[in-house]
Design a protein around this motif. Structure first.
Motif, PDB file in Angstrom:
ATOM      1  N   TYR A  15       0.593  -4.954   4.016  1.00 48.20           N
ATOM      2  CA  TYR A  15       0.866  -3.544   4.263  1.00 48.20           C
ATOM      3  C   TYR A  15      -0.165  -2.652   3.579  1.00 48.20           C
ATOM      4  CZ  TYR A  15       5.476  -4.968   5.901  1.00 48.20           C
ATOM      5  OH  TYR A  15       6.497  -5.546   6.595  1.00 48.20           O
ATOM      6  N   ASP A  19      -0.874   0.692   5.205  1.00 48.03           N
ATOM      7  CA  ASP A  19      -0.085   1.762   4.580  1.00 48.03           C
ATOM      8  C   ASP A  19      -0.986   2.912   4.138  1.00 48.03           C
ATOM      9  OD1 ASP A  19       2.573   1.398   4.605  1.00 48.03           O
ATOM     10  OD2 ASP A  19       2.789   1.155   2.428  1.00 48.03           O
ATOM     11  N   ARG A  22      -2.069   4.809   7.172  1.00 42.64           N
ATOM     12  CA  ARG A  22      -0.969   5.642   7.705  1.00 42.64           C
ATOM     13  C   ARG A  22      -0.797   6.920   6.872  1.00 42.64           C
ATOM     14  NH1 ARG A  22       3.955   5.648   6.506  1.00 42.64           N
ATOM     15  NH2 ARG A  22       3.880   3.796   5.192  1.00 42.64           N
ATOM     16  N   ARG A  23      -0.899   6.778   5.561  1.00 42.61           N
ATOM     17  CA  ARG A  23      -0.733   7.958   4.706  1.00 42.61           C
ATOM     18  C   ARG A  23      -1.903   8.928   4.881  1.00 42.61           C
ATOM     19  NH1 ARG A  23       2.893   6.147  -0.444  1.00 42.61           N
ATOM     20  NH2 ARG A  23       3.811   4.359   0.568  1.00 42.61           N
ATOM     21  N   TRP A 356       1.724   3.864  -6.277  1.00 44.21           N
ATOM     22  CA  TRP A 356       1.752   4.607  -4.999  1.00 44.21           C
ATOM     23  C   TRP A 356       1.957   6.099  -5.236  1.00 44.21           C
ATOM     24  CZ3 TRP A 356      -0.141   3.428  -0.493  1.00 44.21           C
ATOM     25  CH2 TRP A 356      -0.217   2.106  -0.078  1.00 44.21           C
TER      26      TRP A 356
END
Ligand code: PLP
Length: 407
Positions: A15, A19, A22-23, A356
């Protein structure tokens, strides 16, 4: 319907970079036109050195001529490249490696991933934490692990790389058969001293273990005390395989050329205890499954070792190291503990809390992309990896933005 290898079901979807993508996409749609500075993914940004380009062009011309055209080459690589590697990367350091112990390939990713194929399913494997994921996933595929629990696979031995051990794990008390080591390290940027590597070589002799040493970032070492190769350590020829790559050294991530050293003095045993040459086994594997690297690419790689090539590669890696120094200096000034960036293009920064959360803050407030450390393993929790692969002006701007954000 045919059944598939059930060990693949244990693999965790990667991911991390999807990920991140995507962010970034979500941020872009909320902030149209805002310029994002990417210090996340470990891909190079500078073009190939001119010496490589020139050799590449000449070799392509040869391929277009009746007289010089070449078809299938030797799977292990052409002699001209293997000789140049042995002379410049090893013999010049006083390390005993001969050209016929070098296997040219299209990537250290493939080689570090494929090498475990020579080993039985029940060997006990140790990997660093945080880790370059290829070492882990290829062993999962081969069935050497159990389930994935709390960020780790059952059956693997994890070597925690933390602030307490300066990000260089010592050999474990328990016996393991295979150890993956990577210095300068991805993701931490940490380097190992001669003494630390000597401890690992001694452990491997004592425990009859095999070290798989990944030196993909060797070209960034500037400190003369830090070994560039495991073969600078006495006794390593009997216990270690070394992986290298032109990817980060000379910008070959899109061109593809790397190599693996398997010394002829490395022996392994069969089920009856009889000794066999690991070099012979890897030769068999490589010549059966690999077709060799394209001739023009090998000529381009050979040019890395010409006088001008050496200077250009040095300038290239110096540029990234200048970025790394700036990143490290600013993060230190802002009060963060970090490692790496001196002999490596990565800086591993302890930000505390959830990595994160810090990633989101850096993206949201400074429009700068890093990599959350937790994506590399549980020991990466509370860390981020900042990569020096970008243009200096962009790194200057990124650090100004981060400084403004933190202050
Ligand atoms: N080993 C490490 C530690 C890496 O970080 C990478 C690439 O990021 C590789 C190997 C892969 O190198 P190559 O491009 O030669 O496949």
């Amino acid at each position: 319907m045919v059944r598939f290898n059930q060990h693949y079901r244990k693999l965790q979807s990667s991911y991390l970079f999807s990920d991140i993508a995507r962010r970034i996409e979500a941020f872009e749609s909320r902030n149209p036109g805002r310029s994002i500075i990417r210090l996340g993914i470990g891909d190079v940004t500078r073009p190939l050195p001119p010496a490589c380009i020139s050799a590449f062009h000449s070799a392509i011309d040869e391929m277009g001529s009746e007289k010089h055209f070449r078809g299938y080459g030797p799977e292990q690589g052409y002699g001209f490249l293997r000789e140049a590697i042995a002379r410049n990367d090893y013999q010049a350091l006083g390390a005993e490696v001969s050209a016929d112990e070098i296997f040219v390939s299209d990537g250290a990713k493939c080689d570090t991933g494929n090498f475990q194929e020579l080993l039985p399913a029940d060997v006990r494997v140790a990997v660093p934490d945080p880790v370059y994921p290829v070492y882990v996933d290829t062993n999962v595929m081969a069935g050497r692990t159990g389930r994935f629990v709390d960020g780790r696979y059952e059956g693997l031995v994890y070597l925690a790389s933390t602030r307490e051990n300066d990000y260089v794990p010592a050999p474990p008390d328990e016996g393991v058969d295979v150890i993956y080591l990577c210095f300068p390290n991805n993701p931490t940027g940490a380097t190992a001293t001669r003494g630390q590597l000597a401890e690992w070589v001694e452990y491997a002799h004592r425990r009859k273990a095999l070290i798989l040493f990944d030196a993909a970032y060797e070209a960034f070492i500037r400190d003369p005390e830090i070994p560039h190769s495991i073969y600078e350590i006495e006794g390593a020829r009997e216990v270690a395989v070394e992986f290298r790559s032109f990817s980060k050294t000379a910008g070959f991530t899109g061109t593809r050329c790397a190599f693996t050293v398997v010394p002829k003095s490395l022996v392994v045993t069969d089920d009856s205890g009889q000794a066999h040459s690991l070099h012979a086994l890897w030769t068999r594997r490589h010549t059966t499954k690999f077709n060799g690297v394209a001739y023009p690419v090998q000529r381009a790689a050979e040019a890395v070792y010409s006088e001008e090539g050496k200077q250009q590669v040095r300038a290239l890696t110096d540029d990234y190291l200048r970025n790394a120094e700036l990143i490290r200096t600013v993060m230190t000034r802002l009060g963060f503990h970090s490692v790496g960036g001196e002999n490596s293009p990565y800086i591993w920064v302890q930000v505390g809390g959830d990595s994160w959360d810090f990633f989101d803050r850096m993206l949201g407030e400074a429009a700068v992309v890093c990599t959350p450390g937790s994506g590399f393993g549980p020991c990466g929790g509370g860390y981020i990896r900042i990569s020096a692969f970008n243009r200096y002006e962009r790194v200057v701007e990124a650090m100004e933005r981060i400084e403004a954000m933190v202050r």
